[in-house]
Design a protein around this motif. Structure first.
Motif, PDB file in Angstrom:
ATOM      1  N   GLY A  56       0.833  -1.171  -0.086  1.00 24.08           N
ATOM      2  CA  GLY A  56      -0.195  -0.111  -0.028  1.00 24.08           C
ATOM      3  C   GLY A  56       0.946   1.096  -0.011  1.00 24.08           C
ATOM      4  N   GLN A  57       1.891   1.174   0.717  1.00 27.24           N
ATOM      5  CA  GLN A  57       2.657   2.413   0.876  1.00 27.24           C
ATOM      6  C   GLN A  57       3.454   2.725  -0.571  1.00 27.24           C
ATOM      7  OE1 GLN A  57       5.186   1.512   4.029  1.00 27.24           O
ATOM      8  NE2 GLN A  57       4.399   3.164   5.354  1.00 27.24           N
ATOM      9  N   LEU A  58       3.808   1.816  -1.101  1.00 20.27           N
ATOM     10  CA  LEU A  58       4.393   1.986  -2.365  1.00 20.27           C
ATOM     11  C   LEU A  58       3.453   2.571  -3.534  1.00 20.27           C
ATOM     12  CD1 LEU A  58       6.610   1.633  -4.787  1.00 20.27           C
ATOM     13  CD2 LEU A  58       5.775  -0.990  -4.774  1.00 20.27           C
ATOM     14  N   TYR A  59       2.261   2.231  -3.522  1.00 20.19           N
ATOM     15  CA  TYR A  59       1.037   2.638  -4.534  1.00 20.19           C
ATOM     16  C   TYR A  59       0.895   4.160  -3.997  1.00 20.19           C
ATOM     17  CZ  TYR A  59      -0.290  -1.625  -7.022  1.00 20.19           C
ATOM     18  OH  TYR A  59      -0.299  -2.474  -7.843  1.00 20.19           O
ATOM     19  N   ASN A  60       0.921   4.388  -2.778  1.00 18.04           N
ATOM     20  CA  ASN A  60       0.834   5.679  -1.994  1.00 18.04           C
ATOM     21  C   ASN A  60       1.893   6.693  -2.973  1.00 18.04           C
ATOM     22  OD1 ASN A  60      -1.530   5.157  -0.710  1.00 18.04           O
ATOM     23  ND2 ASN A  60      -0.433   4.878   1.345  1.00 18.04           N
ATOM     24  N   TRP A  61       3.164   6.143  -2.708  1.00 17.72           N
ATOM     25  CA  TRP A  61       3.909   6.942  -3.338  1.00 17.72           C
ATOM     26  C   TRP A  61       3.760   7.194  -4.816  1.00 17.72           C
ATOM     27  CZ3 TRP A  61       7.828   5.931  -6.936  1.00 17.72           C
ATOM     28  CH2 TRP A  61       8.929   6.935  -6.856  1.00 17.72           C
ATOM     29  N   HIS A 165      -6.725  -6.565  -5.982  1.00 17.73           N
ATOM     30  CA  HIS A 165      -6.257  -5.443  -5.387  1.00 17.73           C
ATOM     31  C   HIS A 165      -5.327  -4.451  -6.094  1.00 17.73           C
ATOM     32  CE1 HIS A 165      -5.726  -3.282  -0.988  1.00 17.73           C
ATOM     33  NE2 HIS A 165      -5.726  -2.743  -2.042  1.00 17.73           N
ATOM     34  N   HIS A 166      -4.234  -5.157  -6.856  1.00 15.74           N
ATOM     35  CA  HIS A 166      -3.569  -4.565  -7.669  1.00 15.74           C
ATOM     36  C   HIS A 166      -4.291  -3.998  -8.819  1.00 15.74           C
ATOM     37  CE1 HIS A 166       0.572  -5.376  -6.020  1.00 15.74           C
ATOM     38  NE2 HIS A 166       0.146  -6.631  -5.808  1.00 15.74           N
ATOM     39  N   LEU A 167      -5.107  -4.484  -9.402  1.00 14.03           N
ATOM     40  CA  LEU A 167      -5.695  -3.904 -10.565  1.00 14.03           C
ATOM     41  C   LEU A 167      -6.500  -2.791 -10.132  1.00 14.03           C
ATOM     42  CD1 LEU A 167      -6.696  -7.372 -12.594  1.00 14.03           C
ATOM     43  CD2 LEU A 167      -4.707  -5.688 -12.930  1.00 14.03           C
ATOM     44  N   GLN A 168      -7.097  -2.821  -9.067  1.00 15.50           N
ATOM     45  CA  GLN A 168      -8.034  -1.685  -8.635  1.00 15.50           C
ATOM     46  C   GLN A 168      -7.243  -0.470  -8.367  1.00 15.50           C
ATOM     47  OE1 GLN A 168      -9.832  -3.600  -5.380  1.00 15.50           O
ATOM     48  NE2 GLN A 168     -11.747  -4.012  -6.521  1.00 15.50           N
ATOM     49  N   ARG A 169      -6.132  -0.643  -7.684  1.00 18.11           N
ATOM     50  CA  ARG A 169      -5.180   0.387  -7.347  1.00 18.11           C
ATOM     51  C   ARG A 169      -4.433   0.939  -8.677  1.00 18.11           C
ATOM     52  NH1 ARG A 169      -3.311   1.938  -2.233  1.00 18.11           N
ATOM     53  NH2 ARG A 169      -2.516   3.654  -3.469  1.00 18.11           N
ATOM     54  N   MET A 170      -4.147  -0.003  -9.430  1.00 18.40           N
ATOM     55  CA  MET A 170      -3.509   0.294 -10.949  1.00 18.40           C
ATOM     56  C   MET A 170      -4.439   1.348 -11.676  1.00 18.40           C
ATOM     57  SD  MET A 170      -1.572  -3.258 -11.649  1.00 18.40           S
ATOM     58  CE  MET A 170      -1.141  -2.892 -13.129  1.00 18.40           C
ATOM     59  N   ASP A 171      -5.705   0.981 -11.597  1.00 17.36           N
ATOM     60  CA  ASP A 171      -7.016   1.653 -12.394  1.00 17.36           C
ATOM     61  C   ASP A 171      -6.897   3.222 -11.748  1.00 17.36           C
ATOM     62  OD1 ASP A 171      -8.833   1.913 -14.128  1.00 17.36           O
ATOM     63  OD2 ASP A 171     -10.447   1.850 -12.607  1.00 17.36           O
ATOM     64  N   ILE A 172      -6.606   3.285 -10.522  1.00 22.37           N
ATOM     65  CA  ILE A 172      -6.543   4.656  -9.811  1.00 22.37           C
ATOM     66  C   ILE A 172      -5.345   5.441 -10.378  1.00 22.37           C
ATOM     67  CG2 ILE A 172      -6.096   5.920  -7.710  1.00 22.37           C
ATOM     68  CD1 ILE A 172      -7.784   3.746  -6.380  1.00 22.37           C
ATOM     69  N   ILE A 173      -4.185   4.516 -10.448  1.00 20.24           N
ATOM     70  CA  ILE A 173      -2.945   5.404 -10.922  1.00 20.24           C
ATOM     71  C   ILE A 173      -3.120   5.816 -12.439  1.00 20.24           C
ATOM     72  CG2 ILE A 173      -0.419   4.702 -11.575  1.00 20.24           C
ATOM     73  CD1 ILE A 173      -0.412   2.988  -9.038  1.00 20.24           C
ATOM     74  N   ALA A 174      -3.512   4.941 -13.398  1.00 21.67           N
ATOM     75  CA  ALA A 174      -3.860   5.252 -14.650  1.00 21.67           C
ATOM     76  C   ALA A 174      -4.585   6.536 -14.895  1.00 21.67           C
ATOM     77  CB  ALA A 174      -4.372   3.911 -15.318  1.00 21.67           C
ATOM     78  N   SER A 175      -5.609   6.494 -14.106  1.00 23.83           N
ATOM     79  CA  SER A 175      -6.687   7.777 -13.973  1.00 23.83           C
ATOM     80  C   SER A 175      -5.839   8.954 -13.605  1.00 23.83           C
ATOM     81  CB  SER A 175      -7.868   7.433 -12.980  1.00 23.83           C
ATOM     82  OG  SER A 175      -8.700   8.358 -13.050  1.00 23.83           O
ATOM     83  N   ILE A 176      -4.899   8.887 -12.732  1.00 22.40           N
ATOM     84  CA  ILE A 176      -4.067  10.071 -12.205  1.00 22.40           C
ATOM     85  C   ILE A 176      -3.233  10.458 -13.331  1.00 22.40           C
ATOM     86  CG2 ILE A 176      -2.473  10.757 -10.709  1.00 22.40           C
ATOM     87  CD1 ILE A 176      -3.712   8.924  -8.688  1.00 22.40           C
ATOM     88  N   ALA A 177      -2.492   9.360 -13.813  1.00 18.30           N
ATOM     89  CA  ALA A 177      -1.723   9.721 -14.892  1.00 18.30           C
ATOM     90  C   ALA A 177      -2.287  10.308 -16.375  1.00 18.30           C
ATOM     91  CB  ALA A 177      -0.755   8.462 -15.197  1.00 18.30           C
ATOM     92  N   ASN A 178      -3.560   9.916 -16.381  1.00 19.31           N
ATOM     93  CA  ASN A 178      -4.318  10.393 -17.741  1.00 19.31           C
ATOM     94  C   ASN A 178      -4.621  11.802 -17.630  1.00 19.31           C
ATOM     95  OD1 ASN A 178      -5.596   9.951 -20.076  1.00 19.31           O
ATOM     96  ND2 ASN A 178      -7.446   9.606 -19.318  1.00 19.31           N
ATOM     97  N   ARG A 179      -5.087  12.301 -16.375  1.00 15.91           N
ATOM     98  CA  ARG A 179      -5.383  13.718 -16.080  1.00 15.91           C
ATOM     99  C   ARG A 179      -4.284  14.489 -16.175  1.00 15.91           C
ATOM    100  NH1 ARG A 179      -8.647  12.929 -10.772  1.00 15.91           N
ATOM    101  NH2 ARG A 179      -7.331  11.149 -10.634  1.00 15.91           N
TER     102      ARG A 179
END
Length: 180
Positions: A56-61, A165-179
């Protein structure tokens, strides 16, 4: 002087345009990701109610990292998920529909190859990033769980939950990167 200014403006425009369009595919990532999550759910029944290791900490970073690092992280994580889920010879106990597993892996491979094209467009140093080491270590733990539990159905369900769980968090990252 005027020629230099136009040259500078052209280079700046080209650089900004290549940065902005370097990963147009991120806009489609969420649709493919939803399909992958649906296929993952179809593989088994309810997800087990047991906690699985998750970085989780890695994903937060990564949420706050540069777009280049976010996309590279997505590729790395997809590759690890593909490797762990592409173990058909060890999946007998899971009793999953192998056609569904194949479609799931096909989706992940598509996401990975499209994102690799994005990574190739970024000017990024080739040295190992700390997140590469951390994600590799995490998936090594998941593989140890499978091995320790002798690739049982329960072990595969734990892996399926972790992958979700990974796929859900990766979806958030992709959304952030896309914006960005």
């Amino acid at each position: 002087m005027k020629t230099q200014m136009w040259t500078y403006m052209f280079v700046l425009f080209f650089t900004l345009q290549s940065k902005c369009s370097a990963c147009e595919w991120l806009g489609q990532y969420r649709r493919i990701s939803r399909d992958s999550l649906t296929l993952l759910k179809e593989m088994g029944g309810n997800y087990p109610d047991i906690r699985v290791p998750f970085p989780g900490q890695l994903y937060n970073w990564i949420d706050n990292a540069k777009v280049e690092d976010q996309v590279k992280f997505l590729v790395l994580t997809l590759e690890h998920i593909i490797r762990i889920m592409d173990a058909r010879e060890d999946m007998n106990a899971a009793q999953w529909n192998l056609k569904t597993v194949d479609r799931f892996l096909s989706n992940l491979n598509r996401q990975s190859s499209e994102l690799k094209e994005c990574v190739a467009r970024y000017h990024h140093p080739s040295h190992k990033e700390s997140y590469e080491i951390k994600i590799k270590r995490h998936f090594r733990k998941l593989k140890k769980i499978l091995k320790k539990k002798e690739y049982s159905a329960q072990a595969w369900e734990l892996i399926r939950r972790a992958v979700r769980h990974h796929l859900q968090r990766m979806d958030i990252i992709a959304s952030i990167a896309n914006r960005r």
